[in-house]
Motif scaffolding. Structure first.
Motif, PDB file in Angstrom:
ATOM      1  N   VAL A 162      13.884   6.029   2.417  1.00 15.50           N
ATOM      2  CA  VAL A 162      14.057   6.335   3.790  1.00 15.50           C
ATOM      3  C   VAL A 162      13.376   5.351   4.884  1.00 15.50           C
ATOM      4  CG1 VAL A 162      13.884   8.193   5.825  1.00 15.50           C
ATOM      5  CG2 VAL A 162      14.191   8.981   3.416  1.00 15.50           C
ATOM      6  N   PRO A 163      13.933   4.634   5.574  1.00 11.53           N
ATOM      7  CA  PRO A 163      13.210   3.817   6.512  1.00 11.53           C
ATOM      8  C   PRO A 163      12.146   4.169   7.273  1.00 11.53           C
ATOM      9  CG  PRO A 163      15.577   3.129   6.613  1.00 11.53           C
ATOM     10  CD  PRO A 163      15.421   4.670   6.037  1.00 11.53           C
ATOM     11  N   ALA A 164      11.126   3.577   7.348  1.00 14.73           N
ATOM     12  CA  ALA A 164      10.008   4.060   8.295  1.00 14.73           C
ATOM     13  C   ALA A 164      10.411   4.022   9.825  1.00 14.73           C
ATOM     14  CB  ALA A 164       8.696   3.358   8.334  1.00 14.73           C
ATOM     15  N   MET A 165      11.360   3.283  10.262  1.00 13.32           N
ATOM     16  CA  MET A 165      11.852   3.116  11.631  1.00 13.32           C
ATOM     17  C   MET A 165      12.977   4.432  11.770  1.00 13.32           C
ATOM     18  SD  MET A 165      12.548  -0.760  12.721  1.00 13.32           S
ATOM     19  CE  MET A 165      10.833  -1.947  13.059  1.00 13.32           C
ATOM     20  N   ARG A 166      12.364   5.148  12.745  1.00 11.43           N
ATOM     21  CA  ARG A 166      13.206   6.478  12.825  1.00 11.43           C
ATOM     22  C   ARG A 166      14.446   6.267  13.243  1.00 11.43           C
ATOM     23  NH1 ARG A 166      11.410  11.928  16.100  1.00 11.43           N
ATOM     24  NH2 ARG A 166      13.023  13.042  15.687  1.00 11.43           N
ATOM     25  N   LEU A 198       0.877  -1.064  -0.012  1.00  9.32           N
ATOM     26  CA  LEU A 198      -0.042  -0.094  -0.006  1.00  9.32           C
ATOM     27  C   LEU A 198       0.888   1.195   0.038  1.00  9.32           C
ATOM     28  CD1 LEU A 198      -2.620  -1.162   2.766  1.00  9.32           C
ATOM     29  CD2 LEU A 198      -3.130  -0.832   0.305  1.00  9.32           C
ATOM     30  N   ASN A 199       0.533   2.133  -0.342  1.00  3.61           N
ATOM     31  CA  ASN A 199       0.695   3.562  -0.652  1.00  3.61           C
ATOM     32  C   ASN A 199       0.067   4.698  -0.304  1.00  3.61           C
ATOM     33  OD1 ASN A 199       0.020   3.727  -3.211  1.00  3.61           O
ATOM     34  ND2 ASN A 199       2.207   3.989  -4.121  1.00  3.61           N
ATOM     35  N   TYR A 233       4.824   4.341   2.398  1.00  2.94           N
ATOM     36  CA  TYR A 233       4.402   3.195   1.951  1.00  2.94           C
ATOM     37  C   TYR A 233       4.712   1.873   2.740  1.00  2.94           C
ATOM     38  CZ  TYR A 233       9.237   1.870   0.590  1.00  2.94           C
ATOM     39  OH  TYR A 233      10.655   1.954   0.664  1.00  2.94           O
ATOM     40  N   GLY A 234       3.858   0.973   2.687  1.00  2.81           N
ATOM     41  CA  GLY A 234       3.969  -0.284   3.737  1.00  2.81           C
ATOM     42  C   GLY A 234       3.134  -1.391   3.184  1.00  2.81           C
ATOM     43  N   HIS A 235       2.602  -2.123   4.157  1.00  2.92           N
ATOM     44  CA  HIS A 235       1.936  -3.314   3.856  1.00  2.92           C
ATOM     45  C   HIS A 235       0.640  -3.333   4.617  1.00  2.92           C
ATOM     46  CE1 HIS A 235       5.586  -3.960   1.916  1.00  2.92           C
ATOM     47  NE2 HIS A 235       5.165  -4.868   1.219  1.00  2.92           N
ATOM     48  N   GLY A 236      -0.685  -3.934   4.288  1.00  5.81           N
ATOM     49  CA  GLY A 236      -1.754  -4.323   5.026  1.00  5.81           C
ATOM     50  C   GLY A 236      -2.330  -5.495   4.657  1.00  5.81           C
ATOM     51  N   THR A 264      -2.144   0.507   7.339  1.00  7.49           N
ATOM     52  CA  THR A 264      -0.761  -0.080   6.763  1.00  7.49           C
ATOM     53  C   THR A 264       0.390   0.163   7.717  1.00  7.49           C
ATOM     54  OG1 THR A 264      -1.524   1.241   4.705  1.00  7.49           O
ATOM     55  CG2 THR A 264       0.820   1.029   5.310  1.00  7.49           C
ATOM     56  N   VAL A 265       0.955  -1.054   7.986  1.00  8.31           N
ATOM     57  CA  VAL A 265       2.154  -0.944   8.660  1.00  8.31           C
ATOM     58  C   VAL A 265       3.168  -0.263   7.856  1.00  8.31           C
ATOM     59  CG1 VAL A 265       3.764  -2.516  10.040  1.00  8.31           C
ATOM     60  CG2 VAL A 265       1.515  -2.935  10.010  1.00  8.31           C
TER      61      VAL A 265
END
Length: 451
Positions: A368-372, A112-113, A331-334, A160-161
């Motif tokens: 860019v990673p979603a984890m800060r 997903l995005n 973006y991520g996944h669901g 979305t994760v």
């Protein structure tokens, strides 16, 4: 924000626009509430063989390899689970997922995005992942950039994760800057000296007819994306209540006119005819034909592989009287509704979005990673190219996305972009293009809201 539901006609129409072709299969909206029912552990987490299907778009080799590694990791952790990837070209993604949903065989996870999340959310086709997270002691959303979670949450629902995000920046050719006697771009998003006036002055200084034949050889700027500048100028495509077009506001009109003038009045950005057959903005940039262009973090990977190219990035320029805007696409996944393996899907989402996966986002995919803590570590911020990678990260407090209303893709693709393209080509005035797009936007919104 209140989320309405797409009519069946507009759902199919929008999917065809995005997929790039007609979608004729019957596809009724998915029934049921939008929450996720987390099954009892003994009921869903058995040792019986499980086959998961993960739906993706994009078929680049590094994408395929990444997905194969994720599937292997899932099986290593859960030997009874086999995860297969279904990767299709981006233009086929909507049709592929809609066909599977219509047939009652949705994938178990799906990518997903900013475009697909509101689209499928509007059909109530996605599970809320918050109940899964609340029931899982191994998982927390606190490790992700808070703004991504905030932007993705609607009426208490998160579907979305996140895995990565693509803040838009200005890519620039440092060698061309040096030749024109210009300093490197500022690196701070709060620097109000880097504004639309100084941006235009910079683009004019870079635009050159290097061989004296009367034709421009180097353009100061190329803007393949107009929406970030609309937001920078304080405008948006929709009104604040999302009931009507917002393009007629003074801020929106001024921003669009400024963009059109870059090409039509100042000549610092090429027309399609002037660059026909020369490739994308990135191709023009690497060939030295364009000194600056806008794109997300996805540009890092390809530019890093170009030998001898001296380049860097800077923040988007601020418009007068407006705050910084860090336009981004995350973006991520669901988990689609209808999957028979929702709890196993959740376990897979945890692997897709974990630390190891975020490191892959940084080092292999280039986003860019979603984890800060991963983004701000040596895995992304500490990499050598571009020198000022921190510009991407520093956009986080100013993060904005396009409207999350379900028919936004149809609004953009069918109603707005064709008209604005005419304005940017000089075939219509900006005012006439906006006047033509407005009623089409209002029609789509009226059908969406049931007015």
């Amino acid at each position: 924000m209140t989320v309405g539901k797409l009519s069946r006609r507009h759902f199919l129409q929008g999917s065809a626009l995005v997929a790039g072709g007609a979608f004729v299969a019957a596809c009724a909206p998915v029934a049921g509430d939008t929450g996720a029912a987390v099954a009892d552990e003994g009921e869903s987490m058995s040792e019986e063989p499980i086959e998961l299907v993960a739906q993706y778009w994009g078929t680049r080799p590094e994408f395929i390899e990444d997905r194969e590694i994720l599937a292997q990791r899932m099986t290593e952790k859960f030997p009874n689970v086999t995860a297969s990837q279904n990767s299709v070209p981006g233009g086929q993604y909507g049709e592929k997922v809609l066909t599977a949903i219509a047939a009652g065989t949705p994938p178990d996870t799906m990518q997903l995005n900013h475009r697909w999340e509101p689209f499928f959310r509007g059909q109530e086709a996605l599970l809320n992942v918050i109940p899964f997270a609340d029931a899982d002691d191994e998982f927390t959303f606190d490790v992700f950039y808070p703004r991504i979670i905030e932007l993705g949450t609607t009426e208490g629902q998160l579907v979305t994760v996140p895995r990565g995000w693509n803040p838009f920046v200005i890519y620039y050719n440092r060698a061309l800057f040096a030749e024109a006697g210009l300093d490197d771009l500022p690196t701070s998003w709060e620097n109000d000296t880097w504004n639309w006036d100084s941006f235009l002055e910079t683009a004019q200084a870079l635009t050159a007819d290097s061989d004296g034949d009367g034709r421009t050889d180097v353009y100061g700027m190329f803007f393949p994306y107009w929406y970030p500048f609309l937001r920078l100028g304080g405008g948006d495509v929709l009104s604040d209540d999302q009931q009507s077009s917002g393009l007629g506001s003074p801020e929106a009109l001024a921003a669009l006119q400024w963009l059109a003038d870059l090409r039509l009045t100042h000549g610092v950005s090429p027309t399609p005819a002037e660059i026909e057959g020369l490739g994308s903005a990135q191709d023009l940039f690497t060939a030295g034909r364009v000194a600056m262009f806008t794109a997300g973090a996805w540009g890092i990977g390809a530019l890093t592989r170009v030998e001898g190219l001296d380049w860097d990035v800077g923040p988007l320029p601020r418009a007068a009287g407006q705050p910084p805007v860090g336009y981004t696409q995350y973006y991520g996944h669901g988990i689609p509704k209808g999957t028979q393996s929702a709890d196993w899907s959740w376990e897979y989402l945890k692997i897709i979005s974990d630390e190891e996966s975020n490191i892959t986002v940084a080092q292999t995919i280039g986003d860019v990673p979603a984890m800060r803590h991963i983004a701000e570590s040596e895995h992304f911020a500490g990499l050598p190219k571009p020198p000022t990678r921190q510009v991407f990260i520093d956009s986080a407090p100013h993060m904005q996305v396009w409207p999350t209303i379900a028919p936004i893709t149809e609004i953009m693709s069918r109603a707005i972009t064709p008209e604005l393209n005419l304005a940017f080509l000089g075939e219509k005035s900006v005012e006439d293009a906006v006047a033509a797009a407005g009623p089409q936007v209002d029609e789509i919104l009226a059908a969406f809201w049931g007015n």
